[in-house]
Design an enzyme around this catalytic site. Sequence first.
Site, PDB file in Angstrom:
ATOM      1  N   SER A 116       0.817  -1.214   0.000  1.00  0.00           N
ATOM      2  CA  SER A 116       0.000   0.000   0.000  1.00  0.00           C
ATOM      3  C   SER A 116       0.850   1.264   0.000  1.00  0.00           C
ATOM      4  CB  SER A 116      -0.904   0.027   1.239  1.00  0.00           C
ATOM      5  OG  SER A 116      -1.753  -1.091   1.271  1.00  0.00           O
ATOM      6  N   HIS A 137      -0.864  -2.409  -6.978  1.00  0.00           N
ATOM      7  CA  HIS A 137      -1.619  -2.141  -5.760  1.00  0.00           C
ATOM      8  C   HIS A 137      -3.116  -2.215  -6.009  1.00  0.00           C
ATOM      9  CE1 HIS A 137      -3.023   0.829  -2.473  1.00  0.00           C
ATOM     10  NE2 HIS A 137      -3.028  -0.409  -2.010  1.00  0.00           N
ATOM     11  N   GLU A 149      -3.249   0.560  -8.896  1.00  0.00           N
ATOM     12  CA  GLU A 149      -2.090   1.428  -9.105  1.00  0.00           C
ATOM     13  C   GLU A 149      -0.909   0.577  -9.575  1.00  0.00           C
ATOM     14  OE1 GLU A 149      -2.697   5.016  -5.879  1.00  0.00           O
ATOM     15  OE2 GLU A 149      -1.800   3.137  -5.179  1.00  0.00           O
ATOM     16  N   ASN A 187      -3.385   6.346  -1.397  1.00  0.00           N
ATOM     17  CA  ASN A 187      -3.074   6.348   0.037  1.00  0.00           C
ATOM     18  C   ASN A 187      -2.396   7.640   0.480  1.00  0.00           C
ATOM     19  OD1 ASN A 187      -3.987   4.062   1.564  1.00  0.00           O
ATOM     20  ND2 ASN A 187      -2.773   2.793   0.213  1.00  0.00           N
TER      21      ASN A 187
END
Length: 244
Positions: A116, A137, A149, A187
Amino acid sequence: MTIGIIGFGTMGSGIAQAVAKSGNTVYAFDVEKKFLKTNFEKLTKEIHTSIQKGKLASKVGEKILSHIHPKNLLKDLAECSIIIEAIVEDVKVKGELFKELDVLTDEKTILASNTSSISITSIASHTKNSERVIGLHFFNPAHIMKLVEIVKGFHTSTEIVNTSTEFIESLDKIPVVCKDTPGFIVNRIARPFYGESLRLLGEGVASVEEIDRIVKLEGNFKMGPFELMDLIGIDINLAVTQSV
């Protein structure tokens, strides 16, 4: 293609479903054999329940299960075209795993991390072939969420980025290529979303329920920050925040 999944927890299981649904063969490995067995049984039960409730077509559900094969040895994944790691958010643990995979697999095998927030370049530094290491991700729940991602490490080759992008598109998901920066895109943006929500709660401005309700009502979010933190896991969210 044959895709390896390392770590069969919530994320690993979800990724396995998404990959298997698209017709790929999945070799699922977890260092804890009992954990792997239990979670595969849990997945089987969940899919059968979805079929019974009419949320999933019987043929699709059985296709997913028939394409996922639990494996007890890491070397069983040696012939996979892509290996996706979904283990604990610890750069040292991930680094040791990638070091082992670097030796175990063919140099054409793509080694991907579902991290992450941990630097892909840092993970890749544990290998001799860092150009084939990339971040893929997925978001929880991985078999439902569309965005993935694709994180390009400092040494990741353009060919690996292109192949990974095509792979993600083949899963009927939406890839976004991004730079190897702390927290990547989603994130990184999410840190103040969670952080400010926690501050509001801590300062007694509003309750958990009120903050979630307002964010959904006025921000048109499907979930409030506290609902989302509960879904992700407080421990995982903390680890990502510390990493960033």
